[in-house]
Design a protein around this motif. Sequence first.
Motif, short mmCIF file in Angstrom:
data_model
loop_
_atom_site.label_atom_id
_atom_site.label_comp_id
_atom_site.label_asym_id
_atom_site.label_seq_id
_atom_site.Cartn_x
_atom_site.Cartn_y
_atom_site.Cartn_z
N ARG A 25 48.29 15.10 58.65
CA ARG A 25 48.78 16.46 58.27
C ARG A 25 49.69 16.66 59.64
NH1 ARG A 25 44.56 19.89 57.38
NH2 ARG A 25 44.57 19.35 55.13
N SER A 26 50.97 17.23 59.25
CA SER A 26 52.01 17.35 60.32
C SER A 26 51.85 19.03 60.76
CB SER A 26 53.33 17.37 59.79
OG SER A 26 54.49 17.74 60.66
N LYS A 27 52.17 19.05 61.96
CA LYS A 27 52.11 20.43 62.93
C LYS A 27 53.53 21.17 62.92
CE LYS A 27 47.72 19.77 65.13
NZ LYS A 27 47.20 20.03 66.58
N SER A 28 54.55 20.32 62.27
CA SER A 28 55.84 20.74 62.23
C SER A 28 56.27 22.16 62.07
CB SER A 28 56.78 19.84 61.59
OG SER A 28 58.00 20.26 61.61
N ASP A 29 57.14 22.96 62.36
CA ASP A 29 57.63 24.20 62.05
C ASP A 29 58.74 24.06 61.03
OD1 ASP A 29 59.33 23.44 63.78
OD2 ASP A 29 59.13 25.51 65.06
N HIS A 30 58.95 23.03 60.57
CA HIS A 30 60.18 22.85 59.59
C HIS A 30 59.64 23.55 58.44
CE1 HIS A 30 62.76 21.00 56.56
NE2 HIS A 30 63.51 20.58 57.57
N PRO A 31 60.94 24.37 57.72
CA PRO A 31 60.40 25.27 56.77
C PRO A 31 59.65 24.39 55.49
CG PRO A 31 62.50 25.82 57.49
CD PRO A 31 62.13 24.55 58.33
N VAL A 85 57.88 21.68 55.65
CA VAL A 85 56.62 21.10 55.91
C VAL A 85 55.72 22.45 55.95
CG1 VAL A 85 55.48 20.51 57.69
CG2 VAL A 85 57.50 19.47 57.25
N SER A 86 56.19 23.37 56.54
CA SER A 86 55.23 24.81 56.54
C SER A 86 54.93 25.36 55.21
CB SER A 86 56.00 25.83 57.36
OG SER A 86 56.26 25.41 58.73
N ALA A 87 55.63 25.33 54.33
CA ALA A 87 55.52 25.79 52.99
C ALA A 87 54.59 24.88 52.19
CB ALA A 87 56.90 26.01 52.09
N ASN A 88 54.39 23.59 52.52
CA ASN A 88 53.54 22.69 51.73
C ASN A 88 52.39 22.03 52.72
OD1 ASN A 88 55.06 22.26 49.02
ND2 ASN A 88 56.71 22.13 50.65
N ARG A 89 52.25 22.66 53.76
CA ARG A 89 51.32 21.77 54.96
C ARG A 89 49.86 21.64 54.34
NH1 ARG A 89 52.63 22.39 59.90
NH2 ARG A 89 53.52 24.43 59.72
N ASP A 90 49.40 22.30 53.35
CA ASP A 90 48.13 21.99 52.96
C ASP A 90 47.98 20.77 52.14
OD1 ASP A 90 46.93 24.12 54.25
OD2 ASP A 90 46.96 25.22 52.45
N VAL A 91 49.37 20.35 51.17
CA VAL A 91 49.22 19.35 50.45
C VAL A 91 50.11 18.25 50.97
CG1 VAL A 91 48.46 20.49 48.38
CG2 VAL A 91 50.97 20.09 49.04
N LEU A 92 50.77 18.35 52.11
CA LEU A 92 51.82 17.29 52.73
C LEU A 92 50.96 16.44 53.79
CD1 LEU A 92 54.54 16.10 52.79
CD2 LEU A 92 55.11 17.86 54.57
N HIS A 93 50.86 15.19 53.33
CA HIS A 93 50.18 14.15 53.97
C HIS A 93 51.08 12.82 54.26
CE1 HIS A 93 46.82 16.51 52.00
NE2 HIS A 93 46.53 16.68 53.26
N LYS A 94 50.89 12.42 55.52
CA LYS A 94 51.40 10.96 55.80
C LYS A 94 50.26 9.96 55.35
CE LYS A 94 52.85 8.10 59.51
NZ LYS A 94 54.15 7.40 58.84
N ILE A 95 50.67 9.11 54.72
CA ILE A 95 49.55 8.00 54.39
C ILE A 95 49.99 6.71 54.78
CG2 ILE A 95 48.13 7.13 52.46
CD1 ILE A 95 48.84 9.50 50.77
N GLY A 96 49.28 5.96 55.64
CA GLY A 96 49.68 4.54 56.03
C GLY A 96 48.57 3.71 56.20
N VAL A 97 48.95 2.49 56.65
CA VAL A 97 47.57 1.70 57.17
C VAL A 97 47.98 1.13 58.35
CG1 VAL A 97 46.57 -0.40 56.45
CG2 VAL A 97 47.47 0.94 54.64
#
Length: 406
Positions: free
Chosen positions: A274-280, A282-294
């Motif tokens: 989960r990102s801690k960015s203050d980009h608008p 990102v901030s508006a969708n922080r709870d459901v915005l995820h980076k997924i990788g392996v």
Amino acid sequence: MANDLDLDELANDLADFAQPEKKGGRTPREERIIAGFEEIQRFADEHGRAPQHGEERDIFERLYAVRLDRLRSLEECHSFLMPFDRQGLLSGAEITASASTDEIDIGALMADLEDAIGDPEITELRHVRSAEEKRAAEEIANREPCPDFDRFKPLFEQVRIDLDSDVRTTRQFVKDAGFLKADIIEGQFFILGGQVAYVAEVGETFRAPNGETDARLRVVYSNGTESNLLRRSLQRALYKDEAGRRITEPSAGPLFAGESDDEDIASGTIYVLRSKSDHPLVSANRDVLHKIGVTGGDITRRLANARLDPTFLMAEVEVVATYTLYNINRVKLENLIHRVFAPAQLDIEIKDRFGNPIVPREWFLVPRFVVDDAVERIKDGTITDYIYDPAAARLVQQKEKSGKHP
């Protein structure tokens, strides 16, 4: 470029001017040269200038430019052409070539032109079409801006990802190696002239004058242009381009293997961040915005410089979840996960520390519980049957997503 010009077609075009009978005491060769010069004059009348060289020019203009260069250099032609030269084409300044001789093999074309003019066995053909008829029938295509390129841009980006992750590979074109123009179908990707080419549309099949079947294609290129050309023209261009290649279809390959090869690793970790960015956005969708990788390494070390990496949105991140899997093909697994969640991919542009725009591709608007579900389906091997439905906020079977449910 030289690949755009087919010397056989050039000879055929010149042959159109063959007139075996004498007119006004001139030889057949002189009549052919005059006819060719009149084509150049008609071009000058229509465009208000002499034909010019250049990669961006129409194929016929480039042909006329080569022909005019040749006629200017042949003193013997001046005596019978000057009375017709009402535009001063023969005495005008040399045409400035905007393409290098490496791009257009002027010497080879001029030699071919000279042979075609001087050898009656080449030029005295029967039942040939006029240049105007050829233009209408062949419609030799130039690349033009693609008006709906935004629709195709994600496809090119996915192909790039697939090639980088070995999900797709390329195959070199070798003439007579079994690849037929009939094998060129809608949805295929090629590499031509240094650009990725996508066959967006295939028109109705028709029978060419030589008896073979052909079709008109709409080909979109990764630089935002498109062309409308015949299937046989694309095939010929791919054969002539030494770097021309066919891009294979994607294959997920084995995610879990009983035997390892060079691409397999003993274990891998699926990570959710989960990102801690203050980009608008990102901030508006922080709870459901995820980076997924392996990753096959230490996730902590991987995140050490997140705030300097546009892949991590130039900000610190927190680890939401990790899942360890064994004996997997890590690269292919990551690519498959991204395919599953592609409908929810975040569309955002981030500037790196040098001010360059970057579009991160591993961020998805997906709830955490859906990621858990995806991991379970990876473990039981059913994940390839599913795709994420943003409207329903859940994984659905592909046939269900296609509309086969109420």
